[in-house]
Design a protein around this motif. Structure first.
Motif, PDB file in Angstrom:
ATOM      1  N   LEU A 133       0.763  -1.199  -0.017  1.00  0.00           N
ATOM      2  CA  LEU A 133       0.053  -0.041   0.054  1.00  0.00           C
ATOM      3  C   LEU A 133       0.909   1.247  -0.040  1.00  0.00           C
ATOM      4  O   LEU A 133       0.704   2.174  -0.779  1.00  0.00           O
ATOM      5  CB  LEU A 133      -0.886   0.071   1.165  1.00  0.00           C
ATOM      6  CG  LEU A 133      -1.641   1.155   1.320  1.00  0.00           C
ATOM      7  CD1 LEU A 133      -2.842   1.412   0.133  1.00  0.00           C
ATOM      8  CD2 LEU A 133      -2.665   1.135   2.726  1.00  0.00           C
ATOM      9  N   ILE A 134       1.917   1.321   0.798  1.00  0.00           N
ATOM     10  CA  ILE A 134       2.879   2.425   0.843  1.00  0.00           C
ATOM     11  C   ILE A 134       3.338   2.737  -0.483  1.00  0.00           C
ATOM     12  O   ILE A 134       3.737   3.836  -1.018  1.00  0.00           O
ATOM     13  CB  ILE A 134       3.876   2.481   2.051  1.00  0.00           C
ATOM     14  CG1 ILE A 134       2.841   2.273   3.317  1.00  0.00           C
ATOM     15  CG2 ILE A 134       4.684   3.464   2.040  1.00  0.00           C
ATOM     16  CD1 ILE A 134       3.822   1.964   4.720  1.00  0.00           C
ATOM     17  N   GLY A 135       3.835   1.595  -1.041  1.00  0.00           N
ATOM     18  CA  GLY A 135       4.813   1.672  -2.183  1.00  0.00           C
ATOM     19  C   GLY A 135       3.816   1.898  -3.282  1.00  0.00           C
ATOM     20  O   GLY A 135       4.162   2.839  -4.268  1.00  0.00           O
ATOM     21  N   GLN A 136       2.679   1.545  -3.384  1.00  0.00           N
ATOM     22  CA  GLN A 136       1.700   1.823  -4.227  1.00  0.00           C
ATOM     23  C   GLN A 136       1.322   3.183  -4.371  1.00  0.00           C
ATOM     24  O   GLN A 136       1.093   4.003  -5.319  1.00  0.00           O
ATOM     25  CB  GLN A 136       0.244   1.051  -4.096  1.00  0.00           C
ATOM     26  CG  GLN A 136      -0.851   1.481  -5.182  1.00  0.00           C
ATOM     27  CD  GLN A 136      -2.194   0.498  -4.786  1.00  0.00           C
ATOM     28  OE1 GLN A 136      -2.016  -0.085  -3.913  1.00  0.00           O
ATOM     29  NE2 GLN A 136      -3.231   0.860  -5.377  1.00  0.00           N
ATOM     30  N   GLY A 137       1.104   3.848  -3.192  1.00  0.00           N
ATOM     31  CA  GLY A 137       0.869   5.408  -2.962  1.00  0.00           C
ATOM     32  C   GLY A 137       2.017   6.058  -3.505  1.00  0.00           C
ATOM     33  O   GLY A 137       2.001   6.973  -4.200  1.00  0.00           O
ATOM     34  N   GLY A 138       3.353   5.661  -3.070  1.00  0.00           N
ATOM     35  CA  GLY A 138       4.312   6.493  -3.566  1.00  0.00           C
ATOM     36  C   GLY A 138       4.558   6.380  -5.135  1.00  0.00           C
ATOM     37  O   GLY A 138       4.678   7.413  -5.879  1.00  0.00           O
TER      38      GLY A 138
END
Length: 159
Positions: A133-138
Motif C-alpha cells: 500500500l505504501i509503495g503503491q501510494g508512492g
C-alpha cells in the motif's frame, strides 16, 4: 452506510448526479468540461469497483475471500499497476482530472478495510500488504507528478 458505499461504487463507475442548471449555461459545477475516459481508464475503474465490492464482502467472509489480501498476490494493487502502465506507455494521455480521479479510484479496494476498521490483513505477522500500500501510494504519486510536469513541459514547448 450501505447507501454511502453504493454511491461510492457508482461514482467510481462514472455515474455523476446531474448538476443544477445555472444561468451561465453550464450543467455542472465545472467550468471546463472534462475529457471522456478512454477504454483502459474505464477498465481500471471497473476493476477498482470490483475490488471494492470484494473488499466489502471480505469483511464478512474473511475465510472465503482471504485470497484478496494474500501477500504473494497483491490483488489490491492491480488497478493502480494497470493505470501506471498506461500513463508510462501512453504519454499522449494527459494528466488531467480524469486521469487523477482514476488513479485515486484505483485505491478503492483498500477503502473498506480502513472504513470498517478491519486492518488485520495489513498488520498481521507479514506486513507485506502494508508495504504494498505504501509503495503503491508512492508510485501513483510519483506518476501523477511526472505526468503533470510532462504536460506542463509539453504546453510550454508548444507556445
Amino acid at each position: 452506510m450501505i447507501r454511502f458505499l453504493f454511491d461510492c461504487m457508482l461514482w467510481g463507475l462514472g455515474s455523476q448526479p446531474r448538476g443544477a442548471e445555472t444561468s451561465s449555461g453550464f450543467g455542472s459545477d465545472q467550468l471546463i468540461p472534462t475529457r471522456e475516459r478512454n477504454g483502459l481508464e474505464a477498465a481500471v475503474r471497473i476493476l477498482s469497483s470490483l475490488l471494492f465490492l470484494l473488499a466489502v464482502f471480505a469483511q464478512f467472509l474473511s475465510t472465503e475471500l482471504g485470497f484478496l489480501t494474500a501477500p504473494q498476490l497483491h490483488l489490491l494493487a492491480l488497478a493502480s499497476a494497470v493505470w501506471g502502465l498506461q500513463m508510462i506507455l501512453r504519454p499522449s494521455v494527459p494528466m488531467d482530472s480524469t486521469a487523477i480521479s482514476t488513479a485515486l479510484w484505483s485505491f478503492a479496494g483498500y477503502f473498506p478495510f480502513f472504513l470498517l476498521g478491519n486492518l488485520s490483513p495489513f498488520f498481521d505477522k507479514d506486513p507485506t500488504n502494508l508495504y504494498t500500500l505504501i509503495g503503491q501510494g508512492g508510485a501513483v504519486g510519483t506518476l501523477v507528478v511526472y505526468g503533470l510536469f510532462r504536460d506542463i513541459r509539453r504546453e510550454t514547448r508548444a507556445e
